[in-house]
Design a protein around this motif. Sequence first.
Motif, PDB file in Angstrom:
ATOM      1  N   MET A   1       0.842  -1.187   0.000  1.00 48.40           N
ATOM      2  CA  MET A   1       0.000   0.000   0.000  1.00 48.40           C
ATOM      3  C   MET A   1       0.881   1.241   0.000  1.00 48.40           C
ATOM      4  SD  MET A   1      -2.839   0.974   2.796  1.00 48.40           S
ATOM      5  CE  MET A   1      -3.604   2.544   2.792  1.00 48.40           C
ATOM      6  N   ASN A   2       0.579   2.141  -0.870  1.00 47.04           N
ATOM      7  CA  ASN A   2       1.349   3.367  -0.978  1.00 47.04           C
ATOM      8  C   ASN A   2       0.673   4.456  -0.154  1.00 47.04           C
ATOM      9  OD1 ASN A   2       3.037   5.394  -1.722  1.00 47.04           O
ATOM     10  ND2 ASN A   2       2.564   5.315  -3.898  1.00 47.04           N
ATOM     11  N   LEU A   3       1.327   4.918   0.914  1.00 46.91           N
ATOM     12  CA  LEU A   3       0.732   5.924   1.791  1.00 46.91           C
ATOM     13  C   LEU A   3       0.748   7.316   1.188  1.00 46.91           C
ATOM     14  CD1 LEU A   3       2.161   4.768   5.223  1.00 46.91           C
ATOM     15  CD2 LEU A   3      -0.118   4.372   4.290  1.00 46.91           C
ATOM     16  N   ILE A   4       1.707   7.587   0.319  1.00 49.94           N
ATOM     17  CA  ILE A   4       1.805   8.897  -0.318  1.00 49.94           C
ATOM     18  C   ILE A   4       1.364   8.748  -1.768  1.00 49.94           C
ATOM     19  CG2 ILE A   4       3.344  10.769  -0.973  1.00 49.94           C
ATOM     20  CD1 ILE A   4       5.042  10.049   1.447  1.00 49.94           C
ATOM     21  N   SER A   5       0.351   9.498  -2.141  1.00 50.25           N
ATOM     22  CA  SER A   5      -0.206   9.364  -3.488  1.00 50.25           C
ATOM     23  C   SER A   5       0.784   9.849  -4.544  1.00 50.25           C
ATOM     24  CB  SER A   5      -1.517  10.144  -3.592  1.00 50.25           C
ATOM     25  OG  SER A   5      -1.254  11.522  -3.698  1.00 50.25           O
ATOM     26  N   PRO A   6       0.640   9.334  -5.762  1.00 45.60           N
ATOM     27  CA  PRO A   6       1.509   9.803  -6.854  1.00 45.60           C
ATOM     28  C   PRO A   6       1.364  11.295  -7.109  1.00 45.60           C
ATOM     29  CG  PRO A   6       0.363   7.786  -7.489  1.00 45.60           C
ATOM     30  CD  PRO A   6      -0.211   8.219  -6.180  1.00 45.60           C
ATOM     31  N   THR A   7       0.189  11.843  -6.817  1.00 40.81           N
ATOM     32  CA  THR A   7      -0.018  13.280  -7.007  1.00 40.81           C
ATOM     33  C   THR A   7       0.887  14.077  -6.080  1.00 40.81           C
ATOM     34  OG1 THR A   7      -2.313  12.888  -7.630  1.00 40.81           O
ATOM     35  CG2 THR A   7      -1.728  15.127  -6.995  1.00 40.81           C
ATOM     36  N   ILE A   8       0.963  13.676  -4.835  1.00 39.47           N
ATOM     37  CA  ILE A   8       1.818  14.378  -3.872  1.00 39.47           C
ATOM     38  C   ILE A   8       3.286  14.231  -4.267  1.00 39.47           C
ATOM     39  CG2 ILE A   8       2.600  14.425  -1.467  1.00 39.47           C
ATOM     40  CD1 ILE A   8      -0.296  13.833  -0.648  1.00 39.47           C
ATOM     41  N   GLN A   9       3.660  13.049  -4.762  1.00 39.23           N
ATOM     42  CA  GLN A   9       5.030  12.848  -5.213  1.00 39.23           C
ATOM     43  C   GLN A   9       5.345  13.754  -6.408  1.00 39.23           C
ATOM     44  OE1 GLN A   9       5.092   8.638  -5.903  1.00 39.23           O
ATOM     45  NE2 GLN A   9       5.557   8.164  -3.767  1.00 39.23           N
ATOM     46  N   SER A  10       4.399  13.893  -7.315  1.00 34.70           N
ATOM     47  CA  SER A  10       4.592  14.777  -8.473  1.00 34.70           C
ATOM     48  C   SER A  10       4.703  16.228  -8.037  1.00 34.70           C
ATOM     49  CB  SER A  10       3.432  14.628  -9.454  1.00 34.70           C
ATOM     50  OG  SER A  10       3.404  13.338  -9.990  1.00 34.70           O
ATOM     51  N   LEU A  11       3.869  16.624  -7.082  1.00 32.96           N
ATOM     52  CA  LEU A  11       3.929  17.993  -6.576  1.00 32.96           C
ATOM     53  C   LEU A  11       5.251  18.252  -5.860  1.00 32.96           C
ATOM     54  CD1 LEU A  11       0.256  18.345  -5.306  1.00 32.96           C
ATOM     55  CD2 LEU A  11       1.280  19.529  -7.262  1.00 32.96           C
ATOM     56  N   GLU A  12       5.756  17.256  -5.157  1.00 33.15           N
ATOM     57  CA  GLU A  12       7.051  17.396  -4.477  1.00 33.15           C
ATOM     58  C   GLU A  12       8.168  17.600  -5.491  1.00 33.15           C
ATOM     59  OE1 GLU A  12      10.910  16.156  -3.211  1.00 33.15           O
ATOM     60  OE2 GLU A  12       9.644  14.770  -4.339  1.00 33.15           O
ATOM     61  N   ARG A  13       8.113  16.851  -6.605  1.00 34.67           N
ATOM     62  CA  ARG A  13       9.123  17.022  -7.655  1.00 34.67           C
ATOM     63  C   ARG A  13       9.012  18.407  -8.296  1.00 34.67           C
ATOM     64  NH1 ARG A  13       8.021  11.388  -8.723  1.00 34.67           N
ATOM     65  NH2 ARG A  13       6.577  11.965 -10.382  1.00 34.67           N
TER      66      ARG A  13
END
Length: 133
Positions: A1-13
């Motif tokens: 299970m991924n606790l951090i969504s891909p959207t948040i990861q993209s926003l972080e980048r």
Amino acid sequence: MNLISPTIQSLERALSTSALKQQTHTANIANVDTPGYKAKQVDFETALKNASSKQALASYKTDAKHIAFSNESSQFDPRVTVNENSDYKINGNNVDMDVEMAELAKNQLLYNAVTDRISGKFRSLSNVISGGR
């Protein structure tokens, strides 16, 4: 299970890229009178194109012009490049203050938009965690 969504990861980048652009443009401005200094820029577009071309999974798109994406994190690595091709001033320096200030303004708008979006994501998570209270 991924606790951090891909959207948040993209926003972080996106925030990391914005910070890199800020550092690059402020270094250019700081060296506006340095003889022989060559302006640097962040090659965001090429990095984005490379990251989107390395996607392993296809996505559902409603239009052929939409950018493909996947749930896997892509290798998004913006590079700082040096403009060696021109001499703006007689001393070999090619920093154009007007261009740098315009790029800083664009970057500030990007940063504000991304921080607003990521704040909304965290508010939504907080709301879910607290049970909507």
